[in-house]
Design a protein around this motif. Structure first.
Motif, mmCIF file in Angstrom:
data_model
loop_
_atom_site.group_PDB
_atom_site.id
_atom_site.type_symbol
_atom_site.label_atom_id
_atom_site.label_comp_id
_atom_site.label_asym_id
_atom_site.label_seq_id
_atom_site.Cartn_x
_atom_site.Cartn_y
_atom_site.Cartn_z
ATOM 1 N N VAL A 48 0.886 -1.225 -0.062
ATOM 2 C CA VAL A 48 0.089 -0.222 -0.081
ATOM 3 C C VAL A 48 0.865 1.414 0.103
ATOM 4 N N GLU A 49 1.856 1.263 0.920
ATOM 5 C CA GLU A 49 2.476 2.729 1.003
ATOM 6 C C GLU A 49 4.062 2.415 0.673
ATOM 7 N N GLY A 50 4.392 1.081 -0.028
ATOM 8 C CA GLY A 50 5.749 1.259 -0.470
ATOM 9 C C GLY A 50 6.917 1.247 0.579
ATOM 10 N N GLN A 51 6.513 1.011 1.905
ATOM 11 C CA GLN A 51 7.415 1.218 3.268
ATOM 12 C C GLN A 51 8.183 0.055 3.076
ATOM 13 N N ARG A 52 9.805 0.406 3.345
ATOM 14 C CA ARG A 52 10.650 -0.677 3.334
ATOM 15 C C ARG A 52 10.848 -1.277 4.556
ATOM 16 N N LEU A 53 10.931 -2.569 4.698
ATOM 17 C CA LEU A 53 11.172 -3.283 6.114
ATOM 18 C C LEU A 53 12.116 -4.240 5.778
ATOM 19 N N GLU A 54 12.719 -4.725 6.800
ATOM 20 C CA GLU A 54 13.716 -5.761 7.003
ATOM 21 C C GLU A 54 13.348 -6.472 7.749
ATOM 22 N N LEU A 55 13.560 -8.080 7.552
ATOM 23 C CA LEU A 55 13.015 -9.150 8.283
ATOM 24 C C LEU A 55 14.607 -9.868 8.766
ATOM 25 N N VAL A 56 14.483 -10.041 10.214
ATOM 26 C CA VAL A 56 15.838 -10.632 10.817
ATOM 27 C C VAL A 56 15.490 -11.569 11.816
ATOM 28 N N ARG A 57 16.321 -12.429 12.020
ATOM 29 C CA ARG A 57 16.063 -13.438 13.128
ATOM 30 C C ARG A 57 17.416 -13.298 14.021
ATOM 31 N N THR A 58 16.681 -13.351 15.600
ATOM 32 C CA THR A 58 17.756 -13.518 16.682
ATOM 33 C C THR A 58 17.295 -14.612 17.559
ATOM 34 N N GLY A 59 18.127 -15.544 17.569
ATOM 35 C CA GLY A 59 17.849 -16.618 18.127
ATOM 36 C C GLY A 59 16.429 -17.270 17.815
ATOM 37 N N ASP A 60 15.673 -17.445 18.760
ATOM 38 C CA ASP A 60 14.305 -18.269 18.417
ATOM 39 C C ASP A 60 13.284 -17.209 17.746
ATOM 40 N N ASP A 61 13.699 -15.726 18.082
ATOM 41 C CA ASP A 61 12.694 -14.736 17.599
ATOM 42 C C ASP A 61 13.000 -14.285 16.359
ATOM 43 N N TYR A 62 11.762 -13.752 15.899
ATOM 44 C CA TYR A 62 11.769 -12.870 14.459
ATOM 45 C C TYR A 62 11.515 -11.285 14.752
ATOM 46 N N PHE A 63 12.386 -10.431 13.979
ATOM 47 C CA PHE A 63 12.178 -9.042 14.195
ATOM 48 C C PHE A 63 11.842 -8.445 12.763
ATOM 49 N N VAL A 64 11.161 -7.293 12.832
ATOM 50 C CA VAL A 64 10.884 -6.599 11.708
ATOM 51 C C VAL A 64 11.660 -5.144 12.056
ATOM 52 N N ARG A 65 12.693 -4.750 11.149
ATOM 53 C CA ARG A 65 13.270 -3.872 11.354
ATOM 54 C C ARG A 65 12.787 -2.476 10.364
ATOM 55 N N LEU A 66 12.579 -1.498 11.265
ATOM 56 C CA LEU A 66 11.614 -0.245 10.320
ATOM 57 C C LEU A 66 12.041 1.213 11.226
ATOM 58 N N SER A 67 11.377 2.080 10.644
ATOM 59 C CA SER A 67 11.674 3.284 11.064
ATOM 60 C C SER A 67 10.378 3.889 11.624
ATOM 61 N N ALA A 68 10.556 5.046 12.482
ATOM 62 C CA ALA A 68 9.513 5.884 13.086
ATOM 63 C C ALA A 68 9.250 6.656 11.845
ATOM 64 N N GLN A 69 7.767 6.937 11.637
ATOM 65 C CA GLN A 69 7.286 7.582 10.306
ATOM 66 C C GLN A 69 6.773 8.886 10.753
ATOM 67 N N PRO A 70 6.790 10.042 9.922
ATOM 68 C CA PRO A 70 6.106 11.133 10.262
ATOM 69 C C PRO A 70 4.606 11.153 10.170
#
Length: 260
Positions: A95-117
């Motif tokens: 929808v917005e074309g927002q860029r995200l990064e998917l990462v794994r740390t140990g047994d958990d998964y994370f989405v890396r992104l930034s605060a938005q205006p």
């Protein structure tokens, strides 16, 4: 069409927000929404754009969404399981074309992104309190708007008793959200053990209250400027735990993911 069923943010095995990850699905938005309604759960469609980018498209049973963190974690679990040595996978939202990064740390998964205006203005305590069905004086701090891609009005209350004593006017909140461009209210408090607890209000039906709201956890992290452990789901009979952290200017939101 390939469908993967996962639960995200579970505080223990067998708990968490469900999501379906669909690959090779129909491209028609109406068909996608119909599938989410028929399955009565969040569906995220994984596509490949003409330029080869991975694109993720989110659908709740009642509407399409610009961003859903728990569904993104489900995508992360599907993609990263195929190559456990992959460090980071880049995707963008449909929808917005927002860029995200998917990462794994140990047994958990994370989405890396930034605060938005955020274009929406902060809301007065009187307005927020009226929407939540409590006196304005019961709010612990002035309400604030923050966003990592889906704006939330963050309203701090004094403790968990106050959190579960709220009487939100869901119809008024829905109308107010449409008028202001803010995606509902997230009420939260700090617990005695140093963790946080919250509830999300953006549905007309109280039975549809979120068990975990990753976009709110990210917005709260942006507001506080620190990583948190956020509990949610008691009101729905769920048991969810969202973990966040900050890395420079980035915010990571994540937790456990399991297939079912």
């Amino acid at each position: 069409m390939h469908i993967h069923s996962l639960r995200c943010f579970g505080a223990r095995p067998g708990t968490g927000n469900p999501a379906l990850v669909i690959e090779d699905g129909d491209q028609d938005p109406d068909v996608r929404l119909s599938l989410a309604r028929a399955r009565d759960t969040t569906c995220v469609f994984l596509d490949t754009s003409a330029d080869g980018a991975l694109v993720i498209d989110y659908y709740y049973p009642h509407k399409r969404s610009p961003l859903c963190i728990h569904a993104t974690l489900a995508v992360a679990a599907v993609l990263l399981a195929r190559d456990p040595y992959t460090g980071t996978i880049a995707v963008r939202t449909a929808v917005e074309g927002q860029r995200l990064e998917l990462v794994r740390t140990g047994d958990d998964y994370f989405v890396r992104l930034s605060a938005q205006p955020v274009a929406a203005k902060d809301v007065g305590a009187d307005t927020a309190a009226a929407l939540l069905g409590v006196p304005a004086g019961s709010l612990a701090t002035p309400p604030r708007v923050a966003s990592i891609g889906s704006p939330k009005l963050l309203v701090k209350v004094t403790d968990t008793d106050a959190l579960y004593g709220l009487a939100p006017d869901l119809a008024r909140i829905a109308a107010w959200s449409k008028e202001t461009g803010i995606n509902g209210i997230y009420a939260w408090c700090r617990r005695d053990d140093g963790t946080f607890e919250g509830r999300n209000f953006n549905h007309l039906d109280p039975r549809l209250e979120d068990s975990a709201t990753g976009v709110a956890a990210g917005a709260l992290t942006a507001l506080l400027g620190l990583g948190i452990r956020l509990r949610q789901g008691r009101a729905t009979g769920g048991d969810c735990l969202i973990r966040t952290r900050m890395e420079g200017g980035a915010i990571l939101v994540g937790g456990a993911v399991e297939t079912f």
